[in-house]
Enzyme design. Structure first.
Site, PDB file in Angstrom:
ATOM      1  N   LYS A   1      34.588  -2.322  42.504  1.00 46.79           N
ATOM      2  CA  LYS A   1      33.311  -2.886  42.941  1.00 46.79           C
ATOM      3  C   LYS A   1      32.898  -2.291  44.279  1.00 46.79           C
ATOM      4  CE  LYS A   1      35.218  -6.908  42.668  1.00 46.79           C
ATOM      5  NZ  LYS A   1      35.501  -8.364  42.680  1.00 46.79           N
TER       6      LYS A   1
ATOM      7  N   THR B   1      26.657 -14.478  49.458  1.00 44.02           N
ATOM      8  CA  THR B   1      27.617 -13.716  48.657  1.00 44.02           C
ATOM      9  C   THR B   1      28.953 -14.437  48.506  1.00 44.02           C
ATOM     10  OG1 THR B   1      28.308 -12.540  50.653  1.00 44.02           O
ATOM     11  CG2 THR B   1      26.590 -11.506  49.303  1.00 44.02           C
TER      12      THR B   1
ATOM     13  N   GLY C   1      31.866 -16.187  47.054  1.00 48.93           N
ATOM     14  CA  GLY C   1      32.369 -16.409  45.698  1.00 48.93           C
ATOM     15  C   GLY C   1      31.908 -15.412  44.668  1.00 48.93           C
ATOM     16  N   THR C   2      31.353 -14.268  45.097  1.00 46.77           N
ATOM     17  CA  THR C   2      30.857 -13.306  44.104  1.00 46.77           C
ATOM     18  C   THR C   2      31.984 -12.757  43.231  1.00 46.77           C
ATOM     19  OG1 THR C   2      30.975 -11.595  45.817  1.00 46.77           O
ATOM     20  CG2 THR C   2      28.827 -12.601  45.404  1.00 46.77           C
ATOM     21  N   GLY C   3      33.133 -12.441  43.849  1.00 45.41           N
ATOM     22  CA  GLY C   3      34.246 -11.900  43.062  1.00 45.41           C
ATOM     23  C   GLY C   3      34.788 -12.903  42.069  1.00 45.41           C
ATOM     24  N   CYS C   4      34.955 -14.148  42.506  1.00 40.72           N
ATOM     25  CA  CYS C   4      35.414 -15.209  41.597  1.00 40.72           C
ATOM     26  C   CYS C   4      34.457 -15.346  40.422  1.00 40.72           C
ATOM     27  CB  CYS C   4      35.499 -16.548  42.337  1.00 40.72           C
ATOM     28  SG  CYS C   4      36.500 -16.558  43.827  1.00 40.72           S
TER      29      CYS C   4
END
Length: 716
Positions: free
Chosen positions: A388, A422, A424-427
């Site tokens: 990412k 942004t 918690g975007t990865g979760c």
């Protein structure tokens, strides 16, 4: 453990051909088969034991293994170290009671069933003796020429409706039967030739698995930390799973003290407690996919690995949470080392650039270097890596999916979204990917769809106005915009609400002089003939409106219903009217000679305008009061709500009263109510509101129509 019976392979040595049973099974399990039944009718017990040993090694716990009929062979194979999960028995094979006693409470025991007497025998057994029924055949099959008569899809549906146990469909099942059988109540489909004889059993199994998943709501488990602010961790995961069409479950691996500005403390519950959570879930619920997020220490990581190795969920997505968006380090050094073994059990890994650098043990210079690092990590752990670029500098925020073993490199370009929201975007992204994979999409498709959803949610994050740091994304922005927030009513609720809407109108109709005089038989012929003459004019045009409803109807059944209603208005009701208006000539032009009253004109103008506006839902809503109000009035007249006189066969208007209390008319009215309220329940808010207005307005026109004869001279 709750057994996943969704894709069930029954072996056939002849169909496997030179490839052999073991290699066929290995490939089919690679493709997603969840349970394998070894069926060897002509082999000796010793040969079956050897086959079970070989299959156990090939499957390696990735699917359940049962043997058809051969209980003693299963016991011997277990004694020699094979993982044999249970047996499937026919009605004439070894006693299921003995099988349960010998194999123990955790074994999987299936029983063939296809007749009512088989269900009676199952009900007579102690609860827990049999776990599932193999029901069939669905279609005639060459692998079992002595099979009973084929059930077909509908026969299977009826059997499932009576069965006390989950049912797997077997016998002649092809890939196009997947969705119909799932809709008919199957917990799984047992396949023989479509997998054993396939040129590529793995690809065939993937196709079956994909079709099965697309017909269901996937059950997705997140194993991660908790974020009390709701923007990251399991809270974000559960929102993400729901937003992408899954049913979310959560096992909490850590508790954090955090908000949108950062993490200030972490509490890790005992790893044994986490394992209890995981076991409780998998003992009861089939887990279709797992997303793994924050695991705070090495013991927790090893606990999760142990559970994965015991359960073998079909999809595992790991978001190797090491560094929060705020920059806080979330994973200790020992846990980072243990994490590599976890990645080797993943299907997709989703590190950000900082996490990717930790995993490959070096700094990452730029995007090109990030792609090389992702290729390196994918080759090391055997999983696809979604690298990412959200932490890159500049206007672009690209992502890329790299799977070294499969030769996949898919780039996903994208402009950076200018937002501070942004958290918690990865979760959220990893949970969305797990859910979409469980819905049957391949990794390239799943990442593409998850990114589109995430970018939509990022753009809308500011509207939430949560926190003073990195705010959360708006997980449901798209759903709220496209679907609204109003609860959609059921058809029964629509019927009750609409009927209550016209309560005052119905009470006014009951109180009209025309209705009261009609009920007690004192109505003079002149106003009754006036009413019939107006009703004849109405029915002639009403039949045309019904015909237009038939033309616009979306289904053949609805087309036929409205067309038959139009025919009934012309043939049945107008003939009754003609018996009063033009008794000597029947239905002729003279039947329609009256001058239309203002109430008649207004009502017909309303219906015609609705009809030729071309909106089917509004049209049938406008038509409905003519069914519903007349049936209600006719039944209440018949049942004595207006006194006993309407029940007298000598009543001067008995033939008219009988028509509107006729059971056939009541049946037609019930069908009309069903069609209209079902359309309203399935409509959007705006359409439902227009339908409601059309229904209420037609009801008021009905009241005015009934009132018109009472305004004429000598009404009573």
């Amino acid at each position: 453990m709750s057994a996943d019976l969704s894709l069930y392979l029954v072996t056939d040595a002849a169909m496997c051909g030179p490839r052999g049973v073991v290699d066929t099974v290995r490939q089919a399990v690679d493709g997603g088969v969840r349970i394998v039944q070894l069926r060897e009718k002509h082999a000796s017990d010793g040969e079956v034991v050897e086959q079970l040993l070989a299959l156990s090694a090939a499957i390696d716990g990735r699917a359940l293994l049962v043997v058809n009929d051969r209980l003693d062979a299963a016991l011997e194979a277990r004694r020699r170290g094979a993982r044999v999960d249970g047996v499937h028995l026919g009605q004439g094979d070894a006693s299921v009671l003995r099988a349960r006693q010998e194999l123990g409470p955790d074994a999987l025991i299936g029983l063939t069933a296809n007749a009512p007497e088989h269900l009676a025998a199952v009900r007579a057994l102690p609860v827990g003796t049999v776990d599932y029924l193999g029901v069939g055949v669905i279609r005639p099959t060459p692998t079992k020429p002595d099979h009973p008569p084929a059930l077909g899809i509908e026969g299977f549906r009826e059997f499932v409706g009576e069965s006390p146990l989950p049912c797997v469909a077997i016998g002649g099942v092809g890939i196009d039967d997947t969705e119909p059988l799932r809709a008919a109540g199957a917990v799984g489909i047992a396949v023989v030739s479509a997998l054993c004889a396939a040129d590529d059993p793995a690809a065939a199994a993937r196709d079956f698995r994909r079709r099965w998943q697309m017909a269901s709501v996937p059950r997705v488990l997140t194993i991660a930390g908790s974020d009390p602010s709701g923007g990251a961790g399991i809270q974000a995961d559960l929102k993400s799973i729901a937003a992408n069409g899954g049913y979310g479950m959560a096992a909490i691996a850590a508790l954090t003290v955090q908000n949108t500005r950062g993490v200030s403390a972490i509490h890790v519950p005992p790893a044994a407690f986490l394992r209890q959570q995981l076991d409780a879930l998998s003992d009861d619920i089939v887990v279709d996919a797992v997303k793994i997020g924050m695991l705070a220490d090495a013991e927790v990581v090893r606990t999760v690995i142990g559970w994965l190795d015991a359960v073998h969920p079909p999809i595992v997505v790991v978001d190797p949470v090491m560094v929060a968006t705020s920059g806080d380090r979330l994973l200790d050094t020992a846990a980072e080392s243990a994490l590599r073994a976890l990645l080797e059990r993943a299907d997709v890994v989703t590190p950000n650039l900082a996490e990717l650098a930790v995993l490959v043990g070096r700094n990452i210079a730029d995007w090109s270097d990030a792609l090389a690092a992702a290729e390196e990590l994918s080759a090391q752990v055997g999983a696809a890596v979604l690298v990412k670029g959200g932490h890159l500098e500049g206007a672009d925020a690209p992502d890329a999916l790299i799977d070294a073993a499969a030769g996949i490199r898919q780039d996903y370009p994208g402009a950076r979204i200018d937002t501070a929201n942004t958290h918690g975007t990865g979760c959220s992204l990893s949970s969305a990917i797990a859910t979409l994979l469980a819905r049957g999409q391949d990794p390239v498709q799943a990442v593409s769809a998850a990114r589109a959803w995430l970018r939509e949610s990022l753009r809308a994050g500011g509207a939430l106005d949560v926190g003073r740091g990195h705010g959360p994304i708006h997980h449901f922005a798209g759903l709220w915009t496209r679907g609204g927030l109003t609860t959609r009513p059921t058809a029964a609720e629509v019927a009750a609400e609409w009927w209550d809407d016209i309560r005052e109108t119905r009470d006014e109709i009951d109180a009209l002089p025309f209705i009261r005089a009609l009920a007690d038989g004192t109505l003079r012929p002149e106003p009754f003939v006036f009413y019939l003459a107006q009703d004849a004019l109405y029915l002639r045009e009403y039949a045309r409106v019904l015909a237009e409803a038939a033309r616009l109807a979306p289904t053949a059944a609805e087309q036929a219903f409205w067309a038959q209603s139009a025919h009934g208005s012309i043939v049945g009701e107008l003939e009754l009217h003609a018996s009063w208006l033009t008794p000597a000539r029947g239905v002729t032009a003279a039947t329609f000679a009256a001058e239309p009253a203002p109430a008649t004109v207004a009502y017909l103008d309303h219906l015609r305008a609705t009809a030729f506006d071309g909106r089917y839902p509004e049209l049938i809503a406008a038509i409905l009061p003519c069914f519903w109000l007349y049936t209600d009035l006719g039944e209440r007249l018949r049942d004595g709500a207006f006194g006993a006189l309407p029940q007298d066969p000598g009543h001067p208007y008995a033939s008219w009263l009988a028509t509107y209390a006729d059971p056939a008319f009541a049946e037609a009215t019930a069908q009309a109510i069903d069609y209209v309220t079902a359309a309203a329940a399935g409509a959007d808010d705006e359409t439902r509101a227009r339908m409601r207005r059309a229904f209420v307005l037609s009801s008021r026109h009905e009241r005015a129509f009934f009132a018109a004869p009472g305004s004429t001279r000598d009404a009573t």
